[in-house]
Design an enzyme around this catalytic site. Structure first.
Site, PDB file in Angstrom:
ATOM      1  N   GLY A 160      46.895 -29.432 -24.735  1.00  0.00           N
ATOM      2  CA  GLY A 160      46.827 -30.425 -24.002  1.00  0.00           C
ATOM      3  C   GLY A 160      46.946 -32.095 -24.356  1.00  0.00           C
ATOM      4  O   GLY A 160      45.881 -32.782 -24.768  1.00  0.00           O
ATOM      5  N   GLY A 161      47.755 -32.042 -25.178  1.00  0.00           N
ATOM      6  CA  GLY A 161      48.263 -33.106 -25.777  1.00  0.00           C
ATOM      7  C   GLY A 161      49.142 -34.004 -25.234  1.00  0.00           C
ATOM      8  O   GLY A 161      49.334 -35.541 -26.062  1.00  0.00           O
ATOM      9  N   THR A 162      49.329 -34.120 -24.130  1.00  0.00           N
ATOM     10  CA  THR A 162      50.317 -34.702 -23.301  1.00  0.00           C
ATOM     11  C   THR A 162      49.525 -35.908 -22.394  1.00  0.00           C
ATOM     12  O   THR A 162      49.936 -36.956 -21.601  1.00  0.00           O
ATOM     13  CB  THR A 162      50.601 -33.880 -22.311  1.00  0.00           C
TER      14      THR A 162
ATOM     15  N   GLY B 180      44.976 -37.903 -21.255  1.00  0.00           N
ATOM     16  CA  GLY B 180      44.234 -37.606 -21.598  1.00  0.00           C
ATOM     17  C   GLY B 180      43.944 -37.736 -22.773  1.00  0.00           C
ATOM     18  O   GLY B 180      43.920 -38.357 -23.598  1.00  0.00           O
TER      19      GLY B 180
ATOM     20  N   GLY C  25      43.382 -35.868 -25.494  1.00  0.00           N
ATOM     21  CA  GLY C  25      44.568 -34.906 -25.913  1.00  0.00           C
ATOM     22  C   GLY C  25      45.036 -35.966 -26.467  1.00  0.00           C
ATOM     23  O   GLY C  25      45.746 -36.125 -27.580  1.00  0.00           O
TER      24      GLY C  25
ATOM     25  N   TYR D 227      32.031 -23.953 -13.699  1.00  0.00           N
ATOM     26  CA  TYR D 227      33.426 -24.641 -14.871  1.00  0.00           C
ATOM     27  C   TYR D 227      31.800 -24.754 -15.634  1.00  0.00           C
ATOM     28  O   TYR D 227      32.737 -24.561 -17.455  1.00  0.00           O
ATOM     29  CB  TYR D 227      34.081 -26.580 -14.336  1.00  0.00           C
TER      30      TYR D 227
HETATM   31  N1  LIG Z   1      36.768 -36.513 -18.341  1.00  0.00           N
HETATM   32  C1  LIG Z   1      36.140 -36.361 -18.688  1.00  0.00           C
HETATM   33  O1  LIG Z   1      34.910 -36.759 -18.184  1.00  0.00           O
HETATM   34  C2  LIG Z   1      35.414 -34.451 -19.185  1.00  0.00           C
HETATM   35  C3  LIG Z   1      34.469 -34.333 -19.484  1.00  0.00           C
HETATM   36  C4  LIG Z   1      33.784 -33.446 -20.284  1.00  0.00           C
HETATM   37  C5  LIG Z   1      35.112 -32.674 -20.799  1.00  0.00           C
HETATM   38  N2  LIG Z   1      36.508 -32.715 -20.394  1.00  0.00           N
HETATM   39  C6  LIG Z   1      37.127 -31.871 -20.673  1.00  0.00           C
HETATM   40  O2  LIG Z   1      38.403 -32.664 -21.870  1.00  0.00           O
HETATM   41  C7  LIG Z   1      39.483 -32.035 -22.012  1.00  0.00           C
HETATM   42  C8  LIG Z   1      40.714 -32.574 -21.749  1.00  0.00           C
HETATM   43  O3  LIG Z   1      39.678 -33.745 -20.454  1.00  0.00           O
HETATM   44  P1  LIG Z   1      41.133 -35.156 -19.632  1.00  0.00           P
HETATM   45  O4  LIG Z   1      40.260 -35.591 -18.548  1.00  0.00           O
HETATM   46  O5  LIG Z   1      41.739 -35.491 -21.069  1.00  0.00           O
HETATM   47  O6  LIG Z   1      41.522 -33.550 -18.647  1.00  0.00           O
HETATM   48  P2  LIG Z   1      43.332 -34.310 -18.714  1.00  0.00           P
HETATM   49  O7  LIG Z   1      43.694 -36.174 -18.906  1.00  0.00           O
HETATM   50  O8  LIG Z   1      43.482 -33.904 -17.305  1.00  0.00           O
HETATM   51  O9  LIG Z   1      44.233 -33.169 -19.121  1.00  0.00           O
HETATM   52  C9  LIG Z   1      44.163 -32.019 -19.639  1.00  0.00           C
HETATM   53  C10 LIG Z   1      45.311 -31.874 -20.636  1.00  0.00           C
HETATM   54  O10 LIG Z   1      45.183 -30.483 -20.840  1.00  0.00           O
HETATM   55  C11 LIG Z   1      46.965 -29.788 -19.762  1.00  0.00           C
HETATM   56  N3  LIG Z   1      46.717 -28.935 -19.582  1.00  0.00           N
HETATM   57  C12 LIG Z   1      45.943 -28.417 -18.507  1.00  0.00           C
HETATM   58  N4  LIG Z   1      46.302 -26.868 -17.569  1.00  0.00           N
HETATM   59  C13 LIG Z   1      46.767 -26.702 -18.727  1.00  0.00           C
HETATM   60  C14 LIG Z   1      47.164 -25.079 -19.028  1.00  0.00           C
HETATM   61  N5  LIG Z   1      47.249 -24.152 -18.066  1.00  0.00           N
HETATM   62  N6  LIG Z   1      48.072 -25.395 -19.690  1.00  0.00           N
HETATM   63  C15 LIG Z   1      48.473 -25.649 -20.736  1.00  0.00           C
HETATM   64  N7  LIG Z   1      47.613 -27.212 -20.523  1.00  0.00           N
HETATM   65  C16 LIG Z   1      47.260 -27.622 -19.749  1.00  0.00           C
HETATM   66  C17 LIG Z   1      47.536 -31.059 -19.495  1.00  0.00           C
HETATM   67  O11 LIG Z   1      48.771 -31.119 -18.988  1.00  0.00           O
HETATM   68  P3  LIG Z   1      49.257 -30.602 -18.536  1.00  0.00           P
HETATM   69  O12 LIG Z   1      48.621 -31.145 -16.411  1.00  0.00           O
HETATM   70  O13 LIG Z   1      51.221 -31.610 -18.558  1.00  0.00           O
HETATM   71  O14 LIG Z   1      49.964 -28.773 -18.055  1.00  0.00           O
HETATM   72  C18 LIG Z   1      46.627 -32.207 -20.184  1.00  0.00           C
HETATM   73  O15 LIG Z   1      47.735 -32.756 -21.549  1.00  0.00           O
HETATM   74  C19 LIG Z   1      39.849 -30.793 -20.594  1.00  0.00           C
HETATM   75  O16 LIG Z   1      38.907 -29.422 -21.690  1.00  0.00           O
HETATM   76  C20 LIG Z   1      37.813 -31.148 -20.075  1.00  0.00           C
HETATM   77  O17 LIG Z   1      37.594 -30.426 -19.023  1.00  0.00           O
HETATM   78  C21 LIG Z   1      36.755 -33.779 -19.877  1.00  0.00           C
END
Ligand SMILES: NC(=O)c1ccc[n+]([C@@H]2O[C@H](COP(=O)([O-])OP(=O)(O)OC[C@H]3O[C@@H](n4cnc5c(N)ncnc54)[C@H](OP(=O)(O)O)[C@@H]3O)[C@@H](O)[C@H]2O)c1
Length: 244
Positions: free
Chosen positions: A12-14, A16, A18, A143
């Site tokens: 998930g490095g593309t 947010g 990551g 979740y």
């Molecule tokens: N943002 C927050 O406030 C928050 C708070 C608490 C926890 N988190 C956790 O932090 C992590 C990152 O969150 P974020 O907000 O940075 O998310 P994000 O911006 O939506 O990014 C998610 C990343 O995961 C990849 N991804 C999603 N589904 C996938 C799959 N089935 N297989 C492979 N790659 C997948 C996406 O790439 P593609 O779409 O190209 O697949 C993207 O690179 C998550 O685990 C989330 O639950 C986030």
């Protein structure tokens, strides 16, 4: 170039946090393989992108082969893929439940199972969980359960990998200003309300930045050499019993 010569895999490095972590690793001299479902989204990053769906065990096995071929071994595995929806528990369908656990829980477990053998002695694994595991919030029950399982996995893996001196830790974000805020399938105005509510209930009265999470990941990965099975909250005090 503080960590020149180290090698990392970020799932998930593309996008947010990551993506922010990949950027910070690269700036510090780390060679990175990153994943997302579509490698094109990694454009602009100085890292090798592999299209790999975290819910597909065939993709995970191919990721392992590609990493083994490219790096032989790694210093860090950051298991970061995840998403939430804002679905009240009485409206969550079986499909919602399965998808949430497939991506957040099953994907995290099998990614770690397949790639842990590549983590070298003295290296580490970091999982992303969430403040939702300790803070009951409307719409986040499934979740929260899915991420709580990941928190528990980390302890078990820490015990099993300790004999190899591989540390396993968790970064637990609160409200972080990623473009999605970690939430899928909601209109922009609902996301804005969600973010405002986050700022209101967080003791530090703001949302966190992606770099604040990335710094915590690098700390757990390379500096916290006597820390395993632990959770580092990056949540402005939200899940820590600090009053807002
Ligand atoms: N943002 C927050 O406030 C928050 C708070 C608490 C926890 N988190 C956790 O932090 C992590 C990152 O969150 P974020 O907000 O940075 O998310 P994000 O911006 O939506 O990014 C998610 C990343 O995961 C990849 N991804 C999603 N589904 C996938 C799959 N089935 N297989 C492979 N790659 C997948 C996406 O790439 P593609 O779409 O190209 O697949 C993207 O690179 C998550 O685990 C989330 O639950 C986030």
């Amino acid at each position: 170039m503080k960590y020149l010569g180290k090698k990392a895999v970020v799932t998930g490095g593309t996008h947010g946090m990551g993506r922010a972590t990949v950027e910070m690793l690269v700036e510090n001299g780390v060679d990175v393989v990153l994943t997302g479902r579509t490698a094109e989204r990694a454009e602009g990053l100085k890292a090798h992108a592999v299209a790999s769906d975290a819910t597909d065990l065939g993709d995970i096995a191919r990721l392992r082969s590609e990493v083994a071929h490219r790096f032989q071994d790694i210093d860090l595995l950051f298991v970061n893929v995840g998403f939430s929806t804002l679905t009240p528990f009485d409206q969550a369908s079986e499909a919602d439940y399965d998808r949430t656990f497939d991506v957040n829980t099953k994907g995290a477990f099998f990614t770690a199972q397949h790639l842990a053998p590549l983590v070298k002695e003295g290296g580490s694994i970091v999982f992303t969980t969430s403040v939702a595991t300790v803070l009951g919030s409307p719409g986040l029950s499934v979740y929260a359960g899915a991420k709580a399982a990941v928190r528990a996995f980390a302890r078990g893996l820490a015990a099993e990998l300790a004999p190899r001196n591989v540390r396993v830790n968790v970064v637990s974000p609160g409200f972080i200003d990623t473009p999605s805020m970690g939430v899928s399938g909601v209109p922009r105005e609902v996301l804005e309300q969600f973010k405002e509510e986050g700022d209101r209930i967080t003791p530090l009265k703001r949302h966190g930045t992606m770099d604040e999470v990335a710094s915590a990941v690098l700390f757990l990965a390379f500096e916290a050499t006597f820390t395993t099975g632990a959770e580092l909250a990056v949540d402005g005090g939200l899940g820590q019993g600090v009053s807002a």
